[in-house]
Design an enzyme around this catalytic site. Sequence first.
Site, PDB file in Angstrom:
ATOM      1  N   GLN A  45      -8.776  20.045   5.154  1.00  0.00           N
ATOM      2  CA  GLN A  45      -8.017  18.910   4.667  1.00  0.00           C
ATOM      3  C   GLN A  45      -6.551  19.012   5.069  1.00  0.00           C
ATOM      4  OE1 GLN A  45     -10.497  19.391   0.571  1.00  0.00           O
ATOM      5  NE2 GLN A  45      -8.806  17.971   0.396  1.00  0.00           N
ATOM      6  N   ARG A  99     -10.346  17.407  -7.016  1.00  0.00           N
ATOM      7  CA  ARG A  99      -9.719  16.148  -7.420  1.00  0.00           C
ATOM      8  C   ARG A  99      -8.777  16.370  -8.600  1.00  0.00           C
ATOM      9  NH1 ARG A  99     -14.219  11.661  -5.989  1.00  0.00           N
ATOM     10  NH2 ARG A  99     -12.802   9.885  -5.728  1.00  0.00           N
ATOM     11  N   CYS A 100      -8.040  17.496  -8.548  1.00  0.00           N
ATOM     12  CA  CYS A 100      -7.269  17.901  -9.718  1.00  0.00           C
ATOM     13  C   CYS A 100      -5.807  17.572  -9.574  1.00  0.00           C
ATOM     14  CB  CYS A 100      -7.386  19.400  -9.947  1.00  0.00           C
ATOM     15  SG  CYS A 100      -6.444  20.354  -8.744  1.00  0.00           S
ATOM     16  N   GLU A 137      -7.765  10.411  -7.319  1.00  0.00           N
ATOM     17  CA  GLU A 137      -8.040  11.460  -8.317  1.00  0.00           C
ATOM     18  C   GLU A 137      -8.014  10.935  -9.736  1.00  0.00           C
ATOM     19  OE1 GLU A 137      -6.859  15.474  -5.999  1.00  0.00           O
ATOM     20  OE2 GLU A 137      -5.245  14.238  -6.765  1.00  0.00           O
TER      21      GLU A 137
END
Lengths: 801, 163, 288
Positions: free
Chosen positions: A236, A383-384, A754
């Site tokens: 990513q 997704r934090c 997110e």
Amino acid sequence: MTATTETLERETKLQGIGSSRLRKEDARFIRGKGTYVDDIKLPGMLFGAIVRSPYAHARIKSINKAKALAVPGVVAVLTADDLKPVKLDWMPTLGGDVQAVLADRKVCFQMQEVAMVIARDRYCAADGMDAVEVEYEELPAIVDPHKALAPDAPIIREDIAGKDEVGHGKRTHPNHIFTWQAGDKDGTDAAFANAAVTVREEILNPRVHPCPLETCGCVASFDKVTGQLTVYITSQAPHLVRTVVAMLSGIPESKIRIISGDIGGGFGNKVPVYPGYVIAIVASIVTGVPIKWIESRIENISTTGFARDYHCVGELAAGKDGRIKALRFTALADHGAFNSHVSATKLPAGLFSICTGSYDVPKAYCRVDAVYTNKAPGGVAYRCSLRVTEAVYLIERMIDVLAQKVGVDKAEIRARNFIKADKFPYTTSLGWTIDSGNYHAALDKVLKAVDYAGLRKEQADKRAKGELMGIGISTFTEIVGAGPTKVCDILGIGLFDSCDIRVNPTGSAIARLGTMSQGQGHATTYAQIIATELGLSSDEIQIEEGDTDKAPYGAGTWGSRSTPVGGAAAAMAARKIRAKAQKIAAHLLEVGEGDLEWEVDRFKVKGNPAQAKTMKEIAMAAHTSNLPPGMEQGLDGTEYYDPPNLTYPFGAYVCVVDIDRLTGETKVRRFYALDDCGTRINPMIIEGQIHGGLTEAFAVAFGQAIPFDENGNHLGNSFLDYFLPTAVETPHWETDRTVTPSPHHPIGAKGVAESPHVGGIPCFSNAVVDAFAHLGVTHMDMPHTAFRVWQECKALGINTR
Amino acid sequence: MVKKQPVSFKLNGTDVDVLVEPRELLIHTLRERLQHTGPHIGCETSHCGACTVDLNGMSVKSCTVLTVQCRDAEVLTVEGLEQGGTLHALQEGFTQAHGLQCGFCTPGMITRAYRLLKENPSPSEEEIRYWMAGNLCRCTGYQNIVKAVQYAANKMSLARTGT
Amino acid sequence: MIPREFEYHAPKSIPDALGLLQQFGDEAKLLAGGHSLLPMMKLRFAQPGHLIDLGGIGELKGIREANGTLRIGAMTTENEIIWSKLLQDKCPLLVEGARLIADPQVRYKGTIGGDLSHGDPGNDHPALMLVLGASFVLKSSSGERVVPSDGFFLGSYTTLLQPGEIMTEIRIPVPAPNTGYSYSKLKRKVGDYATAAAAVTLRMKGESVQDVAIALTNVGARVLKARAAEDSLRGKTMNDAAIAEAARLAMSICDPAADQRGDAEYKVAMAGEMTQRALRTARSRAGR
């Protein structure tokens, strides 16, 4: 046709910001023509498979390669000794620590990397793996982070035993990593001492794993002749990888090319630099041929970036009316055996201090103590948005706890504590300046949509009959788009991002960015932003990411940075182009720049609209001699965007559950999600992100965990046990919106991917606890599996007919 | 060393011949030998369904089938759905309904849906969810996948009735 | 992900398969649907030197009725069971049970014979067979025997199937019309094994239970027939108290292993709850 209709038609044709246009990237995926890393085949390529430790904590007494080397097809077996000559047996992590690439003399978590077998194909590699003989001497393992700092605790990290800091301040114990705090401790303590009401809960955010459907992997290819290293990789953050690899290998960064092609989901799992990548790179340098490493699912769940494992204490001090006076949150953070997750230097606990949430909290203090345990490294993932899931879970759970204590309705207590709409930008007591918000409007809209009063009445009726029905509310504010480089850096590199646009003579364009999609639809959404800014159809704007040879430097996509930072860079780069285009248009129309106004896709002369030049016409002109004196040809724009602030998307969610007290099963009857991400680029894509984030939240809340026994052995690290819901278990999602643009973002957008995960998890949890609230239950830890919920029913004596 | 066996079958309508060890999995033969990288590998415990292909009229997880079991078989993968430049209604549906994000589960999903619609041309939402439960997705939350399958069912039904 | 190497055989007849079994002895494993065996081999928990694929033997397929008995070829897949009009009509319990096994792709390959022969206490067919009073045809090179399902399952991965034997057919007496039935399976998600499950067949005579069969899945080392529970119901009225008592007796024979689905206490309680639900559902489906 009126001018407005005609303008609208031109605007619609652009399919720019606001259009639910279909995705441009779909064409290859629906045909099975994506290029994921395991699809890559290079001539002479060999396959690497990693031998891993069966023990959570052990000394390595010996490694015998002989039998493995004798397996047909096996070419080499690499151990730490083979990496030492090139000083790659250890590597720096994105968290300021060091991590063993291949274990040398000691392993610190079950399935830690011990050797890599390189073979002709994956079949021979598997046989080779079986034949590597490793002798271990088992050591006592620390699995419970509460035991990590005991005076007699076994020392996990002998390699840094002498170091009194690992990147984030003084260590107090060999198993201590850092302590980070924010806020006014004394003022907060005083407020608690004087408060009319205080509440306290111990709240666990269990260890879970993002589990994208594609596991991590790479194909590393070193060309001995040119000295060029090319790595195809599931990353990513391809530029960060390139810089780290340059630092590690000594190969000049200009001779390293990192290529992230299509990635099958990331969710933060594909940010860290994993040992597998480094060993594959070394193996390629040593053998001179490409080396492919693709991890299995069990390896993925067991060894790559897990998420959470935060053991928290939440405390709120309030008045009798539920108005919060102070907040005190502490967390014991289990980072596993190495501090490997991405971490801004100044923010080792990420953005945890967003934990005052959507509320006006006068005094606050938070503290995170991070420790090593004999488990896999990680923590920030899934997704934090850098520990925001942990922070928001805590505040949204605690405000429900407070509501129950003071006897105020859970929606009402939120309304009483919200930061009011006219107070933005609002600086929280922990130092974040929330750019914009309108929390009351969002909550009101949702409560009306679900007939909240009706639901509470229904709940009362059901309770009278002994039935369990829960209503969960989550009114979250989260923080994304890391971030201003003064505050946010990884290993010193600022978290800016970039966009480089080139418009060609025939009026289409190509834009390259430093972010990296793993399914979020960047090829479409960035094109839409640029389409609106430049007046060119998004169909004719190609977007490229992921190839570090081509893309300008950026920190990648994790923490919902793409729209806030990459999207801003795209808009600003486009505006540079439009500024130049305006000059060219003025020259072509023989007017002053100030005599022109921009309308959708062209510059018009004020008062003489028939005199106009479209961006397409200007693009051609930009490549001719017909330019203002002294102006260079070309129509390009590059922007390196250092965001002035992060962005703060928010939302209001309501969840209705019915719990079967005889089995403990929870049925999600309804989930209504209102999100405010500011300007909405593609509503269809936003809705898809909400569905996905909520589904992952559902999985976390109701079933995900990475359990260990007391020796650090995994108890459920495959899909046999790790809960990924199918289409049958997954609830139906209803989505809604309000739009409160970000004042500092060039197009007012905040990012959204997110939010559903951050806001969804506490919503589900709150619903489950609410189902038992009338029986005095104030908190239940996740995951809310049928088993655990049934145990609660049993404790309350309501589990039988 | 076990001797390799010759296996011939039809892949998306074309005859193919491979020489494989008995232990070679169909997914590897398709991806590595026959350059069909549409079906993907997402796990090793036969759960995720990313490797789903259509084998002799059945949806199967090609990671749990030996290539030697496929002598004279008819295998269809997602690559075989587009005919003469025309997308299958399902491929169209997945785009129209935003039924994919990262695309990794998509070939398996579409290939499974292909057989589902032959088993049941007019499935309800509940039936779609139940009969697609062998395919995991992490990105979409399934809701738009259901819509994609409904789109295709509708389009195919209209085509059948000639409207 | 990659099994160890093995030799592969694809016999075309039962005698050929039996011959191979004899030849290779305990080095060989039978391959039915492959969705229990191949995953174990991919993780290298099973490493047979020879696989004997039964998929090419036509004699092992087919679902037919003859003389009041349903005869199901051992290589009949779960999917074939689900779509069989004959079974939907004459033995809906089997269809209901098959629908609760695994997922659509696994059901295209997984076979009833494989499910039964494996001896995995988590498999669903054993309980269905017990309450249907089924029997199994076992063939070896020395002949054929028919054994009742009750008593066939001995323990974890252990059945009456001897080395050199292949299950070829499942025989189920056609349930009488108006037989109530249910398979109530509690699981964490589609595709999971049962946390606990109960299979029930039920015949009523007026308001009393004429006959009932109850069997439990995955709450012991093998499938459990809840005989005391059955006895407690025969001749009785099926009211709440009777159902609760039957469930209590069913729970008393459970001995589940704790795992990620739950601890022993929970699983036992769920066996009881599934028994209650199966009994109630069967009652609602039973005629007079």
